[in-house]
Motif scaffolding. Sequence first.
Motif, PDB file in Angstrom:
ATOM      1  N   MET A 219      19.449  47.892  24.958  1.00 35.54           N
ATOM      2  CA  MET A 219      19.529  48.731  26.542  1.00 35.54           C
ATOM      3  C   MET A 219      20.750  48.784  26.951  1.00 35.54           C
ATOM      4  SD  MET A 219      16.398  47.889  26.720  1.00 35.54           S
ATOM      5  CE  MET A 219      15.575  48.464  28.323  1.00 35.54           C
ATOM      6  N   VAL A 220      21.162  50.057  27.485  1.00 32.61           N
ATOM      7  CA  VAL A 220      22.527  50.417  27.866  1.00 32.61           C
ATOM      8  C   VAL A 220      21.997  50.791  29.413  1.00 32.61           C
ATOM      9  CG1 VAL A 220      24.453  51.770  27.584  1.00 32.61           C
ATOM     10  CG2 VAL A 220      22.872  51.271  25.589  1.00 32.61           C
ATOM     11  N   ALA A 221      22.624  50.030  30.479  1.00 34.34           N
ATOM     12  CA  ALA A 221      22.230  50.559  31.763  1.00 34.34           C
ATOM     13  C   ALA A 221      23.372  51.015  32.503  1.00 34.34           C
ATOM     14  CB  ALA A 221      21.779  49.119  32.272  1.00 34.34           C
ATOM     15  N   PHE A 222      22.926  51.806  33.386  1.00 36.79           N
ATOM     16  CA  PHE A 222      23.976  52.660  34.404  1.00 36.79           C
ATOM     17  C   PHE A 222      23.583  52.722  35.727  1.00 36.79           C
ATOM     18  CE2 PHE A 222      24.578  54.639  30.044  1.00 36.79           C
ATOM     19  CZ  PHE A 222      25.909  55.118  30.080  1.00 36.79           C
ATOM     20  N   THR A 223      24.478  53.084  36.578  1.00 33.41           N
ATOM     21  CA  THR A 223      23.946  53.216  37.757  1.00 33.41           C
ATOM     22  C   THR A 223      24.334  54.805  37.857  1.00 33.41           C
ATOM     23  OG1 THR A 223      25.959  53.021  38.927  1.00 33.41           O
ATOM     24  CG2 THR A 223      24.346  51.153  39.379  1.00 33.41           C
ATOM     25  N   CYS A 224      23.444  55.354  38.690  1.00 37.37           N
ATOM     26  CA  CYS A 224      23.760  57.025  38.937  1.00 37.37           C
ATOM     27  C   CYS A 224      23.439  57.369  40.272  1.00 37.37           C
ATOM     28  CB  CYS A 224      22.939  57.808  37.964  1.00 37.37           C
ATOM     29  SG  CYS A 224      21.247  57.737  37.912  1.00 37.37           S
ATOM     30  N   HIS A 225      23.772  58.673  40.816  1.00 38.35           N
ATOM     31  CA  HIS A 225      23.335  59.016  42.231  1.00 38.35           C
ATOM     32  C   HIS A 225      22.486  60.315  42.283  1.00 38.35           C
ATOM     33  CE1 HIS A 225      26.805  56.312  43.373  1.00 38.35           C
ATOM     34  NE2 HIS A 225      26.150  56.337  44.447  1.00 38.35           N
ATOM     35  N   TYR A 226      21.665  60.178  43.239  1.00 36.62           N
ATOM     36  CA  TYR A 226      20.562  61.292  43.212  1.00 36.62           C
ATOM     37  C   TYR A 226      21.551  62.600  43.578  1.00 36.62           C
ATOM     38  CZ  TYR A 226      17.373  64.351  45.535  1.00 36.62           C
ATOM     39  OH  TYR A 226      16.791  65.518  46.107  1.00 36.62           O
ATOM     40  N   GLN A 227      21.003  63.772  42.968  1.00 35.50           N
ATOM     41  CA  GLN A 227      21.835  65.096  43.275  1.00 35.50           C
ATOM     42  C   GLN A 227      20.550  65.987  44.117  1.00 35.50           C
ATOM     43  OE1 GLN A 227      23.726  66.257  39.788  1.00 35.50           O
ATOM     44  NE2 GLN A 227      25.680  65.662  40.746  1.00 35.50           N
ATOM     45  N   SER A 228      19.344  66.148  43.256  1.00 32.29           N
ATOM     46  CA  SER A 228      18.453  67.030  43.856  1.00 32.29           C
ATOM     47  C   SER A 228      17.383  66.912  43.433  1.00 32.29           C
ATOM     48  CB  SER A 228      19.221  68.600  43.259  1.00 32.29           C
ATOM     49  OG  SER A 228      19.195  68.786  41.999  1.00 32.29           O
ATOM     50  N   GLY A 229      16.194  67.826  43.873  1.00 32.85           N
ATOM     51  CA  GLY A 229      14.976  67.563  43.289  1.00 32.85           C
ATOM     52  C   GLY A 229      13.889  66.710  43.979  1.00 32.85           C
ATOM     53  N   THR A 230      12.725  67.061  44.064  1.00 31.78           N
ATOM     54  CA  THR A 230      11.679  66.063  44.681  1.00 31.78           C
ATOM     55  C   THR A 230      11.058  65.268  43.377  1.00 31.78           C
ATOM     56  OG1 THR A 230      10.098  67.929  44.380  1.00 31.78           O
ATOM     57  CG2 THR A 230      11.202  67.386  46.606  1.00 31.78           C
ATOM     58  N   LEU A 231      10.535  64.311  43.875  1.00 33.20           N
ATOM     59  CA  LEU A 231       9.799  63.238  42.769  1.00 33.20           C
ATOM     60  C   LEU A 231       8.623  64.103  42.446  1.00 33.20           C
ATOM     61  CD1 LEU A 231       9.882  59.692  44.536  1.00 33.20           C
ATOM     62  CD2 LEU A 231      11.163  60.869  42.797  1.00 33.20           C
ATOM     63  N   VAL A 232       8.560  64.253  40.935  1.00 35.28           N
ATOM     64  CA  VAL A 232       7.176  64.735  39.951  1.00 35.28           C
ATOM     65  C   VAL A 232       7.280  63.678  38.971  1.00 35.28           C
ATOM     66  CG1 VAL A 232       6.528  66.639  38.607  1.00 35.28           C
ATOM     67  CG2 VAL A 232       7.911  67.161  40.477  1.00 35.28           C
ATOM     68  N   LEU A 233       6.010  62.954  38.812  1.00 36.83           N
ATOM     69  CA  LEU A 233       6.005  61.721  38.169  1.00 36.83           C
ATOM     70  C   LEU A 233       5.163  62.381  36.671  1.00 36.83           C
ATOM     71  CD1 LEU A 233       4.708  58.981  40.422  1.00 36.83           C
ATOM     72  CD2 LEU A 233       6.836  60.038  40.125  1.00 36.83           C
ATOM     73  N   GLN A 234       5.818  61.849  35.522  1.00 41.20           N
ATOM     74  CA  GLN A 234       5.407  62.187  34.534  1.00 41.20           C
ATOM     75  C   GLN A 234       4.052  61.390  34.017  1.00 41.20           C
ATOM     76  OE1 GLN A 234       7.917  61.111  31.041  1.00 41.20           O
ATOM     77  NE2 GLN A 234       7.068  62.864  29.651  1.00 41.20           N
ATOM     78  N   PRO A 235       3.036  62.120  33.671  1.00 38.98           N
ATOM     79  CA  PRO A 235       1.770  61.497  33.495  1.00 38.98           C
ATOM     80  C   PRO A 235       1.688  60.728  32.457  1.00 38.98           C
ATOM     81  CG  PRO A 235       1.491  64.035  33.866  1.00 38.98           C
ATOM     82  CD  PRO A 235       2.865  63.709  33.777  1.00 38.98           C
ATOM     83  N   GLY A 236       0.968  59.523  32.403  1.00 39.22           N
ATOM     84  CA  GLY A 236       0.779  58.685  31.300  1.00 39.22           C
ATOM     85  C   GLY A 236       2.076  57.604  31.210  1.00 39.22           C
ATOM     86  N   GLU A 237       3.432  58.211  31.770  1.00 37.44           N
ATOM     87  CA  GLU A 237       4.440  57.455  31.602  1.00 37.44           C
ATOM     88  C   GLU A 237       4.986  56.636  32.769  1.00 37.44           C
ATOM     89  OE1 GLU A 237       6.725  57.016  28.869  1.00 37.44           O
ATOM     90  OE2 GLU A 237       5.229  58.004  27.699  1.00 37.44           O
ATOM     91  N   ILE A 238       4.750  57.328  33.984  1.00 38.02           N
ATOM     92  CA  ILE A 238       5.027  56.724  35.224  1.00 38.02           C
ATOM     93  C   ILE A 238       3.807  56.635  36.132  1.00 38.02           C
ATOM     94  CG2 ILE A 238       6.567  57.076  37.149  1.00 38.02           C
ATOM     95  CD1 ILE A 238       8.220  56.399  34.930  1.00 38.02           C
ATOM     96  N   GLU A 239       3.524  55.698  36.481  1.00 40.36           N
ATOM     97  CA  GLU A 239       2.418  55.367  37.454  1.00 40.36           C
ATOM     98  C   GLU A 239       2.627  55.586  38.766  1.00 40.36           C
ATOM     99  OE1 GLU A 239      -0.313  51.815  35.927  1.00 40.36           O
ATOM    100  OE2 GLU A 239       0.709  51.202  37.749  1.00 40.36           O
TER     101      GLU A 239
END
Length: 278
Positions: A219-239
């Motif tokens: 596991m390689v962990a990062f923090t990052c900052h939101y830039q753009s876009g609205t939440l669209v959840l990937q079916p099957g992967e993200i509940e």
Amino acid sequence: MDFQPLLAVPEQSVGKPLWFIFQGSHLLVNNAGESIKLPDDKTLELFANFILRRHVIGQIEGRICYGIEVSTEALPPPGHSYVGLRSLFGRADDSLLSLAGRTFQIIDWDRTHVYCGRCGTPTMLHSHERARICPSCKLIVYPRIAPVVMGLIIRGQELLLARSPQFAPNVYSAIAGYCEPGENLEVALKREIHEEVGVEVGNLQYFRSQSWPFPHSLMVAFTCHYQSGTLVLQPGEIEDARWFSMNDLPLLPHPVSIARQLIDATLVLMNSRHHALH
Ligand SMILES: [Zn+2]
């Protein structure tokens, strides 16, 4: 922890060996007392007829660590049981957990590379590397490690946390996914975040990494900052995925996991910035 990987027992080894005995993906532990312990030499003697594979893993403080796989006939002696590594979180100390994870990965790699993937010939252990080699076509296979990128997305005083269907009930965590061939970690993380929750991120900051033996991830962990876009959840992967205020967080992953360490460390940082501003 001062661990030295080894393929064979050195001439002068001191101290009692450490036996990491696996049946499938489960580790044999002595849980008769208050703390979890590894089984002793007597247990290994009992299991002499059930050993499927045996590897020298390395040494720690002069003690040789062995990885042993036993067959399903090897019943646990009184006071012992086979346990999944996850069940040791918070019950066994970090160095035991880390060595058990390392050993499991070597045993699991060994038993899944018994035949050559190119020509089908039975493989052999390499004499001077942690590898298996095909005596016919000379293909060499090393233990497999799969890099997983993880990103905690920050937007002001909020964190984006998501639920995968495999998570424990109500637990939310950072976004994570496997790197694909040809990707670097940054590209993989941006792709993974876009696929899973539909947003674009920037300002990636490396946090830390963690070996995660389920079954062979790094596991390689990062923090990052939101830039753009609205939440669209990937079916099957993200509940579910939501922006959570840092003061109103859902249930988080176990403290042993890097996901939790990433979230906790980021909260500390956000809190100190918040106080500095007000
Ligand atoms: Zn081959």
